[in-house]
Design a protein around this motif. Structure first.
Motif, PDB file in Angstrom:
ATOM      1  N   MET A 119      -2.930  29.294  31.389  1.00 41.19           N
ATOM      2  CA  MET A 119      -3.426  29.338  30.016  1.00 41.19           C
ATOM      3  C   MET A 119      -3.687  30.770  29.573  1.00 41.19           C
ATOM      4  SD  MET A 119      -5.830  25.983  29.598  1.00 41.19           S
ATOM      5  CE  MET A 119      -6.646  26.102  31.176  1.00 41.19           C
ATOM      6  N   LEU A 120      -4.183  31.606  30.485  1.00 39.43           N
ATOM      7  CA  LEU A 120      -4.394  33.009  30.146  1.00 39.43           C
ATOM      8  C   LEU A 120      -3.058  33.688  29.861  1.00 39.43           C
ATOM      9  CD1 LEU A 120      -6.177  35.459  29.792  1.00 39.43           C
ATOM     10  CD2 LEU A 120      -6.147  35.794  32.263  1.00 39.43           C
ATOM     11  N   GLN A 121      -2.036  33.371  30.664  1.00 32.83           N
ATOM     12  CA  GLN A 121      -0.711  33.944  30.442  1.00 32.83           C
ATOM     13  C   GLN A 121      -0.142  33.501  29.100  1.00 32.83           C
ATOM     14  OE1 GLN A 121       0.950  36.231  31.837  1.00 32.83           O
ATOM     15  NE2 GLN A 121       2.924  35.986  30.802  1.00 32.83           N
ATOM     16  N   ARG A 122      -0.347  32.251  28.728  1.00 35.24           N
ATOM     17  CA  ARG A 122       0.117  31.758  27.422  1.00 35.24           C
ATOM     18  C   ARG A 122      -0.580  32.499  26.290  1.00 35.24           C
ATOM     19  NH1 ARG A 122      -0.721  25.536  27.220  1.00 35.24           N
ATOM     20  NH2 ARG A 122       0.046  25.876  25.090  1.00 35.24           N
ATOM     21  N   THR A 123      -1.865  32.791  26.491  1.00 33.92           N
ATOM     22  CA  THR A 123      -2.611  33.537  25.486  1.00 33.92           C
ATOM     23  C   THR A 123      -2.034  34.947  25.327  1.00 33.92           C
ATOM     24  OG1 THR A 123      -4.616  32.323  26.077  1.00 33.92           O
ATOM     25  CG2 THR A 123      -4.897  34.334  24.800  1.00 33.92           C
ATOM     26  N   ILE A 124      -1.742  35.586  26.458  1.00 31.63           N
ATOM     27  CA  ILE A 124      -1.175  36.930  26.416  1.00 31.63           C
ATOM     28  C   ILE A 124       0.159  36.916  25.688  1.00 31.63           C
ATOM     29  CG2 ILE A 124      -0.228  38.796  27.832  1.00 31.63           C
ATOM     30  CD1 ILE A 124      -2.291  37.970  29.985  1.00 31.63           C
ATOM     31  N   THR A 125       1.013  35.942  26.011  1.00 34.69           N
ATOM     32  CA  THR A 125       2.329  35.848  25.382  1.00 34.69           C
ATOM     33  C   THR A 125       2.203  35.646  23.880  1.00 34.69           C
ATOM     34  OG1 THR A 125       3.248  34.888  27.405  1.00 34.69           O
ATOM     35  CG2 THR A 125       4.515  34.600  25.382  1.00 34.69           C
ATOM     36  N   SER A 176       9.758  36.556  29.050  1.00 33.44           N
ATOM     37  CA  SER A 176       8.597  35.856  28.496  1.00 33.44           C
ATOM     38  C   SER A 176       8.011  34.847  29.467  1.00 33.44           C
ATOM     39  CB  SER A 176       8.978  35.157  27.186  1.00 33.44           C
ATOM     40  OG  SER A 176      10.010  34.208  27.408  1.00 33.44           O
ATOM     41  N   THR A 177       8.845  34.256  30.329  1.00 36.04           N
ATOM     42  CA  THR A 177       8.353  33.237  31.261  1.00 36.04           C
ATOM     43  C   THR A 177       7.945  33.803  32.608  1.00 36.04           C
ATOM     44  OG1 THR A 177      10.640  32.784  31.942  1.00 36.04           O
ATOM     45  CG2 THR A 177       9.722  31.401  30.189  1.00 36.04           C
ATOM     46  N   ARG A 178       8.083  35.107  32.791  1.00 29.69           N
ATOM     47  CA  ARG A 178       7.712  35.721  34.069  1.00 29.69           C
ATOM     48  C   ARG A 178       6.386  36.436  33.916  1.00 29.69           C
ATOM     49  NH1 ARG A 178      12.366  39.140  36.083  1.00 29.69           N
ATOM     50  NH2 ARG A 178      13.263  37.053  36.307  1.00 29.69           N
ATOM     51  N   TRP A 179       5.388  35.980  34.654  1.00 34.70           N
ATOM     52  CA  TRP A 179       4.041  36.511  34.502  1.00 34.70           C
ATOM     53  C   TRP A 179       4.000  38.000  34.830  1.00 34.70           C
ATOM     54  CZ3 TRP A 179       0.196  32.393  36.789  1.00 34.70           C
ATOM     55  CH2 TRP A 179       0.381  31.193  36.086  1.00 34.70           C
ATOM     56  N   ASN A 180       3.249  38.724  34.014  1.00 29.89           N
ATOM     57  CA  ASN A 180       3.001  40.163  34.191  1.00 29.89           C
ATOM     58  C   ASN A 180       4.251  41.026  34.017  1.00 29.89           C
ATOM     59  OD1 ASN A 180       0.208  39.768  34.946  1.00 29.89           O
ATOM     60  ND2 ASN A 180       0.944  39.085  36.941  1.00 29.89           N
ATOM     61  N   SER A 184       4.695  45.137  33.839  1.00 29.90           N
ATOM     62  CA  SER A 184       5.584  45.846  34.761  1.00 29.90           C
ATOM     63  C   SER A 184       6.575  46.724  34.014  1.00 29.90           C
ATOM     64  CB  SER A 184       6.342  44.838  35.642  1.00 29.90           C
ATOM     65  OG  SER A 184       5.450  44.090  36.429  1.00 29.90           O
ATOM     66  N   MET A 185       7.114  46.210  32.904  1.00 29.29           N
ATOM     67  CA  MET A 185       8.062  46.990  32.112  1.00 29.29           C
ATOM     68  C   MET A 185       7.405  48.240  31.548  1.00 29.29           C
ATOM     69  SD  MET A 185      10.154  45.906  28.646  1.00 29.29           S
ATOM     70  CE  MET A 185       8.640  45.930  27.635  1.00 29.29           C
ATOM     71  N   ILE A 186       6.220  48.067  30.971  1.00 31.30           N
ATOM     72  CA  ILE A 186       5.518  49.201  30.361  1.00 31.30           C
ATOM     73  C   ILE A 186       5.149  50.238  31.410  1.00 31.30           C
ATOM     74  CG2 ILE A 186       3.410  49.879  29.153  1.00 31.30           C
ATOM     75  CD1 ILE A 186       3.462  47.133  27.794  1.00 31.30           C
ATOM     76  N   SER A 187       4.593  49.785  32.524  1.00 29.36           N
ATOM     77  CA  SER A 187       4.154  50.714  33.572  1.00 29.36           C
ATOM     78  C   SER A 187       5.326  51.508  34.131  1.00 29.36           C
ATOM     79  CB  SER A 187       3.457  49.946  34.700  1.00 29.36           C
ATOM     80  OG  SER A 187       2.312  49.264  34.228  1.00 29.36           O
ATOM     81  N   ARG A 188       6.437  50.825  34.391  1.00 33.38           N
ATOM     82  CA  ARG A 188       7.600  51.504  34.954  1.00 33.38           C
ATOM     83  C   ARG A 188       8.188  52.491  33.952  1.00 33.38           C
ATOM     84  NH1 ARG A 188      10.958  49.799  39.173  1.00 33.38           N
ATOM     85  NH2 ARG A 188       9.097  48.689  39.885  1.00 33.38           N
ATOM     86  N   TYR A 189       8.225  52.090  32.673  1.00 31.50           N
ATOM     87  CA  TYR A 189       8.775  52.999  31.656  1.00 31.50           C
ATOM     88  C   TYR A 189       7.910  54.250  31.507  1.00 31.50           C
ATOM     89  CZ  TYR A 189      10.089  55.071  27.232  1.00 31.50           C
ATOM     90  OH  TYR A 189      10.464  55.973  26.274  1.00 31.50           O
ATOM     91  N   LEU A 190       6.599  54.057  31.394  1.00 31.15           N
ATOM     92  CA  LEU A 190       5.706  55.204  31.203  1.00 31.15           C
ATOM     93  C   LEU A 190       5.753  56.142  32.405  1.00 31.15           C
ATOM     94  CD1 LEU A 190       2.607  53.436  29.570  1.00 31.15           C
ATOM     95  CD2 LEU A 190       4.288  54.907  28.444  1.00 31.15           C
ATOM     96  N   ARG A 191       5.888  55.576  33.591  1.00 35.21           N
ATOM     97  CA  ARG A 191       5.950  56.398  34.793  1.00 35.21           C
ATOM     98  C   ARG A 191       7.229  57.239  34.824  1.00 35.21           C
ATOM     99  NH1 ARG A 191       4.502  52.614  38.157  1.00 35.21           N
ATOM    100  NH2 ARG A 191       6.524  52.020  38.999  1.00 35.21           N
TER     101      ARG A 191
END
Length: 318
Positions: A119-125, A176-180, A184-191
């Motif tokens: 449910m938390l993941q659905r909220t984030i999405t 969208s269906t893969r949690w976090n 992961s995309m943002i962290s890897r891009y910024l790094r």
């Protein structure tokens, strides 16, 4: 092949003994689709053994051919409990909050515990679909897609990473269906932001690169999503209630499955909660609202998050 069958038989016998000795069993289950597009139902049993240790093991990973209607799902869960002769021992069943699973749970004689992490993941999405981060995320996805679909561009990126003294690592596309995955995309891009820009500067492309303010937004979003990584680890159940006796329950929390003993019935599944306070001798354990957790993850400084969370609080069982 004979050795494999013998190993299976021995393991099943051991699990049947654990289930026979247990007074109460909790189940978690979910449907999933394989890479070859075959549907499977996975059901896991959870119990406390005589040594007061939590035991969790799969009861089945069976291929399903019927559509996942509520009636069919309920029949499948019921068949598993009867096959293992635990239909009178099951106290709760934990699933995601998909409509068919919720409807199926209503047909079963067990308490239904919706997965809090799901449910938390659905909220984030839902939050990410309508907020001021949209433009920056869209640009980031296109840039990541450019590298993911071009081995040559990926190799050039690796060369820039090496030149900058960074680890050679690919960019990550969010799903969208893969949690976090967005985190992961943002962290890897910024790094790898500097290496990405250096690589794109040597190529002919029509990509819109991220501006400094947009990178700042992604950094803020990364900070917002980071706490959710530990709440949405992909576990089938974030809160697992196990009945020890008619008057005592135990609530188990990942990632280390720390048990917390409670007298009386478990906290109702629809009661908001983020965690349970450690029990104090002579005092009744109490719980805290999930609101502080969510508002710490989604601060009011980003106003577009707030309506979604309020809707989530008022309409979704926790």
């Amino acid at each position: 092949m004979k050795r494999i069958h013998q190993l299976y038989s021995d393991e099943r016998t051991a699990k049947e003994k654990l289930l026979a000795e247990a007074s109460y069993v909790a189940l978690t289950g979910d449907h999933w689709t394989s890479i070859s597009n075959h549907n499977y139902l996975g059901v896991t049993a959870h119990l406390i053994d005589r040594g007061w240790k939590l035991k969790s093991f799969a009861l089945t990973v069976s291929k399903t051919v019927t559509r996942h209607y509520a009636d069919a799902c309920a029949e499948q869960f019921d068949a598993v409990t009867k096959e293992w002769e635990i239909e009178n021992k099951v106290t709760t069943i934990g699933t995601d909050s998909a409509r068919n699973m919720v409807a199926a749970a209503r047909q079963l004689p067990f308490d239904h515990i919706p997965c809090a992490a799901h449910m938390l993941q659905r909220t984030i999405t839902a939050c990410l679909e309508d907020n001021s981060f949209g433009t920056a995320l869209a640009k980031c996805r296109k840039i990541v897609g450019h590298f993911r679909h071009s081995p040559a561009s990926t190799e050039e990126l690796h060369q820039q990473q090496t030149a900058l003294g960074q680890a050679r690592e690919p960019l990550v596309q969010d799903v969208s269906t893969r949690w976090n995955s967005t985190l992961s995309m943002i962290s890897r891009y910024l790094r790898n932001h500097e290496a990405v820009n250096a690589t794109l500067a040597t190529q002919k492309h029509k990509l819109a690169t991220l501006t400094n303010p947009e990178c700042d937004k992604l950094q803020k979003l990364e900070a917002v999503l980071e706490p959710c990584k530990f709440s949405c680890p992909g576990s089938p159940a974030v809160l697992l209630p196990l009945r020890l006796s008619p008057d005592h329950w135990i609530l188990v929390f990942p990632p280390h499955w720390t048990p917390l003993f409670l007298p009386g019935p478990p906290v109702p599944a629809w009661t908001p909660r983020s965690c349970l306070d450690p029990p104090v001798p002579g005092q009744t354990p109490h719980y805290t609202s999930c609101s502080p957790l969510l508002h710490s993850c989604f601060p009011p400084t980003e106003p577009l998050f707030t309506p979604t969370i309020k809707h989530f609080h008022s309409s979704q069982p926790w």
